[in-house]
Design a protein around this motif. Structure first.
Motif, PDB file in Angstrom:
ATOM      1  N   VAL A   5     -25.695 -20.752  37.097  1.00 43.06           N
ATOM      2  CA  VAL A   5     -24.373 -20.523  37.673  1.00 43.06           C
ATOM      3  C   VAL A   5     -24.577 -20.095  39.118  1.00 43.06           C
ATOM      4  N   ALA A  61     -20.889 -17.979  32.414  1.00 41.32           N
ATOM      5  CA  ALA A  61     -22.337 -17.766  32.506  1.00 41.32           C
ATOM      6  C   ALA A  61     -23.035 -17.771  31.147  1.00 41.32           C
ATOM      7  N   LYS A  64     -26.406 -19.648  30.027  1.00 42.60           N
ATOM      8  CA  LYS A  64     -27.135 -20.172  31.182  1.00 42.60           C
ATOM      9  C   LYS A  64     -28.454 -19.413  31.365  1.00 42.60           C
ATOM     10  N   VAL A  67     -27.932 -16.483  36.993  1.00 44.76           N
ATOM     11  CA  VAL A  67     -26.785 -16.508  37.893  1.00 44.76           C
ATOM     12  C   VAL A  67     -27.291 -16.202  39.297  1.00 44.76           C
ATOM     13  N   SER A  69     -25.720 -15.316  42.979  1.00 44.41           N
ATOM     14  CA  SER A  69     -24.481 -14.954  43.663  1.00 44.41           C
ATOM     15  C   SER A  69     -24.654 -15.032  45.168  1.00 44.41           C
ATOM     16  N   VAL A  95     -22.319 -10.621  34.436  1.00 42.92           N
ATOM     17  CA  VAL A  95     -23.628 -11.165  34.047  1.00 42.92           C
ATOM     18  C   VAL A  95     -24.167 -10.408  32.841  1.00 42.92           C
ATOM     19  N   SER A  98     -22.405 -11.503  29.769  1.00 42.75           N
ATOM     20  CA  SER A  98     -22.717 -12.886  29.394  1.00 42.75           C
ATOM     21  C   SER A  98     -23.989 -13.000  28.578  1.00 42.75           C
ATOM     22  N   LEU A 103     -30.265 -12.205  37.466  1.00 43.57           N
ATOM     23  CA  LEU A 103     -29.254 -12.279  38.526  1.00 43.57           C
ATOM     24  C   LEU A 103     -29.948 -12.221  39.870  1.00 43.57           C
TER      25      LEU A 103
END
Length: 217
Positions: A5, A61, A64, A67, A69, A95, A98, A103
């Motif tokens: 994501v 998310a 996945k 993520v 950002s 996150v 999820s 991250l």
């Protein structure tokens, strides 16, 4: 190949990261405000969603691999300070909800040290007109992210300046908490293309965990 994501995929940095991800064959779900800004491409799914909706971002998310950002409200946005202060903790929470363990955050250079005990944000080098975007992101890193121990995060600080007409060279230096200065020019800079290379390298071969790192020439 990772299923990722990417938040903020149409921005200056986010669009460079998107190109790098797709060029390496990753599957990308791009969370954007205006999906029409993204042309249809193999490996890309665009989703219109505001980042302030924790449940919605968590649902996007879920399942996945990571993520990334690149969220930025826009340097000309009069509410940039409030939006950074409000939305970055929400991204972290989304996150976590999820179940995604990784991250990667496009950070700022403000909290890097220019010399022992002196950070860029306090050095006088940052123009006052962008301070509302620089300081809140730095405060989020120092006061919130460094206390987050239940998520494998990284905060990737760029050099002092992004080259507006940069190139993808694949040649750069990485560091941790000190501003990287080019010995040839005495300046701190990086192209957005090389920043994207290093970000996707970190996605593919994680070398930093619950810490900040930085880049420069």
């Amino acid at each position: 190949m990772a299923n990722v994501v990417l938040i903020g995929a149409t921005g200056f940095v986010g669009s460079a990261i998107l190109r790098e991800l797709l060029s390496r064959g990753h599957q990308v779900t791009a969370v954007v405000r205006h999906a029409a800004k993204l042309p249809q491409q193999e490996g890309l799914t665009a989703v219109e969603q505001d980042v302030d909706d924790v449940a919605a971002i968590a649902a996007i998310a879920k399942g996945k691999d990571a993520v990334i950002s690149a969220y930025n409200p826009g340097w000309a946005n009069p509410d940039i300070k409030h939006l950074i202060e409000t939305n970055y903790p929400k991204i972290v929470e989304a996150v976590k909800q999820s179940g995604v363990g990784r991250l990667l955050i496009v950070g700022g250079a403000g909290t890097l040290f220019v010399k022992p005990g002196l950070r860029v944000v306090d050095s006088g080098a940052i123009p006052a007109e962008i301070m509302d975007g620089v300081r809140p992101l730095g405060d989020f890193y120092l006061n919130d992210l460094t206390r987050e121990h239940n998520l494998d995060w990284v905060f990737f600080s760029p050099a002092g300046a992004f080259e507006q007409e940069g190139q993808r060279t694949g040649k750069f230096r990485l560091g941790k908490d000190d501003l990287i200065v080019d010995p040839a020019t005495g300046t701190s800079h990086i192209s957005v293309q090389d920043y994207a290379v290093a970000m996707v390298d970190e996605l593919e071969r994680p070398a930093h965990h619950q810490e900040r790192f930085t880049i420069g020439y």
